[in-house]
Design an enzyme around this catalytic site. Structure first.
Site, PDB file in Angstrom:
ATOM      1  N   ARG A 180       1.866 -10.536  -8.363  1.00  0.00           N
ATOM      2  CA  ARG A 180       2.482 -11.776  -7.884  1.00  0.00           C
ATOM      3  C   ARG A 180       3.124 -11.536  -6.512  1.00  0.00           C
ATOM      4  O   ARG A 180       3.491 -10.411  -6.166  1.00  0.00           O
ATOM      5  CB  ARG A 180       3.530 -12.265  -8.887  1.00  0.00           C
ATOM      6  CG  ARG A 180       2.926 -12.524 -10.272  1.00  0.00           C
ATOM      7  CD  ARG A 180       3.899 -13.185 -11.231  1.00  0.00           C
ATOM      8  NE  ARG A 180       5.011 -12.350 -11.621  1.00  0.00           N
ATOM      9  CZ  ARG A 180       4.956 -11.423 -12.575  1.00  0.00           C
ATOM     10  NH1 ARG A 180       3.822 -11.193 -13.228  1.00  0.00           N
ATOM     11  NH2 ARG A 180       6.022 -10.709 -12.900  1.00  0.00           N
ATOM     12  N   GLU A 225     -20.293   1.238   9.292  1.00  0.00           N
ATOM     13  CA  GLU A 225     -20.909   1.533  10.577  1.00  0.00           C
ATOM     14  C   GLU A 225     -21.898   0.440  10.992  1.00  0.00           C
ATOM     15  O   GLU A 225     -21.920   0.002  12.151  1.00  0.00           O
ATOM     16  CB  GLU A 225     -21.645   2.889  10.521  1.00  0.00           C
ATOM     17  CG  GLU A 225     -20.741   4.064  10.182  1.00  0.00           C
ATOM     18  CD  GLU A 225     -20.704   4.380   8.690  1.00  0.00           C
ATOM     19  OE1 GLU A 225     -20.706   5.566   8.337  1.00  0.00           O
ATOM     20  OE2 GLU A 225     -20.666   3.419   7.893  1.00  0.00           O
ATOM     21  N   HIS A 232     -22.765  -1.284   5.193  1.00  0.00           N
ATOM     22  CA  HIS A 232     -21.776  -0.224   5.333  1.00  0.00           C
ATOM     23  C   HIS A 232     -20.966  -0.457   6.605  1.00  0.00           C
ATOM     24  O   HIS A 232     -21.367  -1.217   7.487  1.00  0.00           O
ATOM     25  CB  HIS A 232     -22.456   1.137   5.364  1.00  0.00           C
ATOM     26  CG  HIS A 232     -22.956   1.564   4.016  1.00  0.00           C
ATOM     27  ND1 HIS A 232     -23.375   2.847   3.747  1.00  0.00           N
ATOM     28  CD2 HIS A 232     -23.096   0.879   2.857  1.00  0.00           C
ATOM     29  CE1 HIS A 232     -23.756   2.943   2.487  1.00  0.00           C
ATOM     30  NE2 HIS A 232     -23.600   1.752   1.930  1.00  0.00           N
ATOM     31  N   ARG A 277       0.793  -2.502  -7.808  1.00  0.00           N
ATOM     32  CA  ARG A 277      -0.193  -3.100  -8.700  1.00  0.00           C
ATOM     33  C   ARG A 277      -1.432  -3.545  -7.929  1.00  0.00           C
ATOM     34  O   ARG A 277      -2.563  -3.377  -8.370  1.00  0.00           O
ATOM     35  CB  ARG A 277       0.405  -4.308  -9.426  1.00  0.00           C
ATOM     36  CG  ARG A 277       1.394  -3.991 -10.533  1.00  0.00           C
ATOM     37  CD  ARG A 277       1.882  -5.279 -11.177  1.00  0.00           C
ATOM     38  NE  ARG A 277       2.766  -5.050 -12.311  1.00  0.00           N
ATOM     39  CZ  ARG A 277       3.236  -6.006 -13.096  1.00  0.00           C
ATOM     40  NH1 ARG A 277       2.919  -7.281 -12.848  1.00  0.00           N
ATOM     41  NH2 ARG A 277       4.039  -5.710 -14.116  1.00  0.00           N
TER      42      ARG A 277
END
Length: 350
Positions: free
Chosen positions: A213, A57, A55, A190
């Site tokens: 792209r 942290e 995680h 996208r």
């Protein structure tokens, strides 16, 4: 106590870390963490890189030596530190073990399993502040938060339309309604989703690749591509552009939108970018499954042509779907300046 300018700068950096390109999407939230010393200087940064990895942290703490930890640091995190053991241990425990004296987080964790980290930290004597840059953190993890509430991905419908609401001319031509700058902006959006979706009609007629792209029209690496999803019952030819090897593709073989979204949700997909197909767009809108609309409006009149959405069940202005405008931005230079509208369906009062 309130938050300092150093903590605000650290939170902005933590949000940027959480949004690092290439970090896989999935059912987990995107989280960043910045550790500060007593003078507000950054001593370490961390982020969560996907299910099973450290995680944010813990990633940041792993970069700090014992001498700094003994001074007592401030952890600035985009989400409340978790308080449960899954594939990794509780971040609340890691912060306590490290002797962190103060924690600033943007959002509380709304899940029953992982929430409660802030309470545990406070009970142990750690200063805890919540709410710094909460709006930005909510936007970062909107798909994850939406999924917790609704059990399906967040759906953004993107359209490019003329001023008179046409996505294509009467003869079917549509390249290009929007300008080059808008098309580049579309690829940016996208890249923020983990699903690109279109209907079989659009795929058969227009032959889109449905991938992300760069500015030179080169596909991004396959691992950075959203899943391409084609909704509909008509089969696709083997040489369809959407079946190339630039990204993974799922041809659903069905028009059942709820079933498609349920399957995607079960696969850990949280952000759907709906692009291509007035029939499919109309079906999503009619079913109440569109959560955001991004419209690129070009300053041209096409006349008779194909509307941006078809099959909407509205017969009166009183039945119309109303949208709240979140942002209006011009894109591109004259004489080809588009207007980008970002909107959300208006929530009617109960």
């Amino acid at each position: 106590m309130g938050t300092s300018s150093a903590e605000r700068e650290a939170m902005a950096r933590a949000l940027a870390l959480a949004a690092t390109p290439g970090v896989p999407f999935g059912p987990n939230p995107r989280v960043g963490c910045v550790l500060l010393d007593d003078d507000g200087r950054v001593v370490a940064e961390g982020l969560h890189r996907g299910a099973g990895t450290a995680h944010a942290e813990v990633d940041a703490l792993s970069q700090v030596d014992d001498a700094l930890l003994r001074q007592g640091l401030t952890a600035v995190v985009t989400l409340e530190p978790c308080d449960h053991t899954g594939r990794t241990g509780p971040c609340s425990e890691a912060l306590l073990t490290a002797g962190v004296r103060r924690v600033v987080h943007a959002l509380p964790d709304p899940t029953e399993a992982a929430g409660g980290g802030a309470r545990r930290l406070r009970e142990a004597g750690v200063e805890v502040e919540c709410g710094l840059m909460a709006e930005e953190a909510t936007r970062l993890n909107r798909g994850w938060l939406h999924g917790l509430r609704h059990g399906r991905p967040f759906v953004t419908w993107k359209l490019a339309t003329s001023l008179d609401g046409r996505s294509a001319a009467a003869d079917g031509t549509s390249r290009w309604v929007s300008n080059a700058a808008s098309r580049r902006d579309t690829h940016r959006l996208r890249g923020l989703a983990d699903v690109m979706m279109a209907g079989t009609g659009t795929v058969l007629t227009d032959g889109p690749r449905l991938n992300v792209r760069d500015e030179h029209d080169r596909p991004l690496p396959r691992q950075a591509q959203p899943l391409r999803v084609v909704v509909g019952e008509r089969p696709l030819p083997g040489d369809a552009a959407v079946l190339d090897d630039s990204a993974a593709t799922w041809v659903t073989g069905t028009r059942d939108l709820s079933a498609v979204l349920t399957t995607l949700f079960e696969q850990g997909r949280r952000e759907v970018f709906l692009e291509g197909g007035p029939t499919l767009a109309g079906a999503f809108l009619a079913a109440g499954l569109v959560d955001e609309v991004v419209a690129y409006v070009a300053p041209l009149l096409i006349g008779d042509g194909i509307p941006a959405a078809q099959g909407l069940p509205f017969t009166s202005i009183t039945d119309a779907l109303r949208l709240d405008v979140l942002d209006v931005t011009t894109i591109g230079a004259a004489p080809e300046t588009d207007v980008r509208l970002t909107m959300r369906p208006h929530e009617k009062e109960a």
